[in-house]
Design an enzyme around this catalytic site. Structure first.
Site, PDB file in Angstrom:
ATOM      1  N   GLU A 183     -28.350-123.573 -13.081  1.00 49.49           N
ATOM      2  CA  GLU A 183     -27.264-122.137 -13.213  1.00 49.49           C
ATOM      3  C   GLU A 183     -25.941-122.652 -13.386  1.00 49.49           C
ATOM      4  O   GLU A 183     -25.519-123.652 -12.984  1.00 49.49           O
ATOM      5  CB  GLU A 183     -27.361-121.397 -12.130  1.00 49.49           C
ATOM      6  N   ARG A 192     -39.031-109.738   2.821  1.00 48.94           N
ATOM      7  CA  ARG A 192     -39.557-109.574   4.583  1.00 48.94           C
ATOM      8  C   ARG A 192     -38.347-108.609   5.057  1.00 48.94           C
ATOM      9  O   ARG A 192     -37.758-108.271   4.370  1.00 48.94           O
ATOM     10  CB  ARG A 192     -39.135-110.837   5.208  1.00 48.94           C
ATOM     11  N   LYS A 199     -30.938-126.209  -8.464  1.00 55.56           N
ATOM     12  CA  LYS A 199     -31.665-125.333  -7.500  1.00 55.56           C
ATOM     13  C   LYS A 199     -32.953-125.613  -7.467  1.00 55.56           C
ATOM     14  O   LYS A 199     -33.616-125.547  -8.603  1.00 55.56           O
ATOM     15  CB  LYS A 199     -31.559-124.000  -7.473  1.00 55.56           C
TER      16      LYS A 199
END
Ligand code: MV4
Length: 447
Positions: free
Chosen positions: A200, A292, A158
């Site tokens: 991961e 957010r 990632k």
């Protein structure tokens, strides 16, 4: 409290924020591109400023133009909504240096959570379970090979600057690892200007469970419960619900506890969402934190009775929350269907002029939309055109309401995801509640 808020967004979320401001007695400034001159958010605001041409980069992402609009209208705060500049730490910092309040967390919190490998380390030190993998970012191919060898394949690479599904790759076995690492690195470098990568263990077909948290600047941190957002395609959520079906009360409490502990540990002050993957064994792991207001905040509003946008504004102005965790009660069940202007089975955008509109109503139905007859859905912006939210005493009633409301909903002139929602609601997997992030792709193969 703020006197005037500029809303740096468009569409349904701009309207949602204007509504909250009106109820709080705060004046509003809409900003808009030339293409949005006749939009509802412009009509609903007290004032409006044109900030550039239709392309987002030149309007809703145009920082100098937005800051100038706030200065000329004398706005004392900016609400970024979701998307656009909502998780841009540099923008939050520009606001700060211009003495305009950014309605959200500090630039530092946005930055620390935006670096996903860093967020993972923060969660780990707050005691939350994280997926077995690298510590921080990968320093070499050898390090990646040795960690993968230890935790066993498949693994996932990632991009630390990615998130929300961008810059990820599954690696099935050791011979593929070195080349996959090079590919993810180079993609991350060009997409985010940051080629740092972490690794991961790959979790197959997990549920996506997230916790809505809220923290004020007086040390009050609380959880507003979970949402199940597993019905997605290509990382675009379609349906969200709360409480998550098939999640035990004990898991729900534990996961909430980890989300609150993380927010408390880092001194977070705003609304936020802590995302977890929940696997087939009932184990769960922190993956990311969003700083957010989210599209799916509405389902949490239904079951808690709170107005999250109003609370977010109050927190940003320094007010103390008027309630604590013990005051939060979850009432019934809520589901949201995202209605997109798309071909429902090809998932290709389908912009156009709205020729007719019938919005569902009745008890327990909420529709957040900026659509009106003769309005135009444009190709320049994301395809979300309406959110249909239902609230029932239990999941069965919420499902019945959603089916009823979807069948009443008519949007003429464009194709929408409404027929697909009816298919999903009729599927055994969704009805059982045992659905996961792979369920929709599999359902689509059968229809
Ligand atoms: C994962 C994963 C499996 N294993 N990480 C996708 C979005 C981003 N927030 C993280 N995502 C995933 N991370 C490991 N180690 C599977 C996904 C994933 C996913 C996560 C949440 C919701 C939908 C998803 C769809 C596909 C993959």
């Amino acid at each position: 409290m703020f006197k005037k808020i500029l809303i740096a967004n468009r569409g349904e979320i701009a309207i949602r924020i204007i509504r909250a401001c009106k109820e709080l007695g705060i004046a509003t400034v809409a900003v808009h591109s030339t293409a949005d001159e006749h939009s509802l958010h412009v009509r609903f605001a007290d004032e409006s400023v044109c900030i550039g041409p239709p392309e987002s980069e030149k309007s809703y992402l145009n920082v100098p133009s937005i800051i100038s609009a706030a200065e000329v209208t004398d706005a004392d705060a900016i609400h970024p909504g979701y998307g656009f500049l909502a998780e841009n730490a540099a923008f939050a910092e520009v606001c700060q240096s211009c003495k305009i309040s950014f309605i959200g967390p500090s630039p530092d919190h946005i930055h620390r959570m935006g670096q996903k490998s860093n967020a993972r380390e923060l969660a780990k030190s707050a005691g939350a379970p994280v997926i077995p993998g690298s510590q921080g970012t990968l320093q070499s191919t050898e390090e990646a090979l040795s960690i993968a060898d230890e935790i066993k394949y498949p693994v996932m690479l990632k991009a630390s600057a990615g998130g929300g599904g961008r810059g990820m790759r599954i690696v099935q076995s050791a011979p593929q690892l070195a080349s996959a690492l090079e590919i993810v690195r180079s993609e991350a470098g060009s997409a985010f200007g940051d080629s740092s990568i972490y690794l991961e263990k790959y979790i197959e077909d997990p549920k996506h469970i997230e916790i809505q948290i809220m923290a004020d600047s007086h040390g009050n941190v609380m959880s507003l419960g979970d949402r199940d957002c597993s019905i997605q395609r290509r990382h675009q959520k379609l349906i969200e619900e709360t409480p998550s079906p098939q999640l035990s009360e004990s898991s729900r409490e534990e996961i909430s506890g980890h989300a609150v502990a993380l927010a408390r540990q880092i001194g977070y002050k705003s609304l936020g969402t802590v995302e977890f993957l929940y696997d087939k064994n009932g184990d769960y792991y922190f993956i990311e934190m969003n700083t957010r207001i989210q599209v799916e905040h509405t389902v949490t509003e239904c079951v808690t009775g709170l107005d999250l946008v109003k609370e977010q504004i109050r927190i940003a102005s320094g007010e103390k929350l008027r309630f604590t965790q013990d005051d939060i009660r979850i009432h019934g069940h809520s589901i949201e269907c995202r209605i997109n202007a798309e071909d429902p089975y090809k998932f290709t955008p389908n912009p156009g002029i709205i020729t007719g509109l019938n919005i569902p109503g009745g008890p327990g139905i909420r529709v957040d939309t900026a659509l009106y007859v003769e309005s135009e859905v444009m190709p320049h912006y994301e395809s979300l055109v309406a959110k249909l939210i239902v609230h029932g005493i239990d999941r069965a009633e919420a499902l019945a309401k959603m089916n009823r409301a979807l069948s009443e909903f008519h949007i003429g002139g464009i194709k929408t995801t409404i027929p697909l929602h009816l298919d999903i609601l009729g599927s055994e997997e969704f009805l059982s509640g045992h659905y996961h992030t792979g369920s929709l792709e599999r359902l689509l193969l059968r229809i």
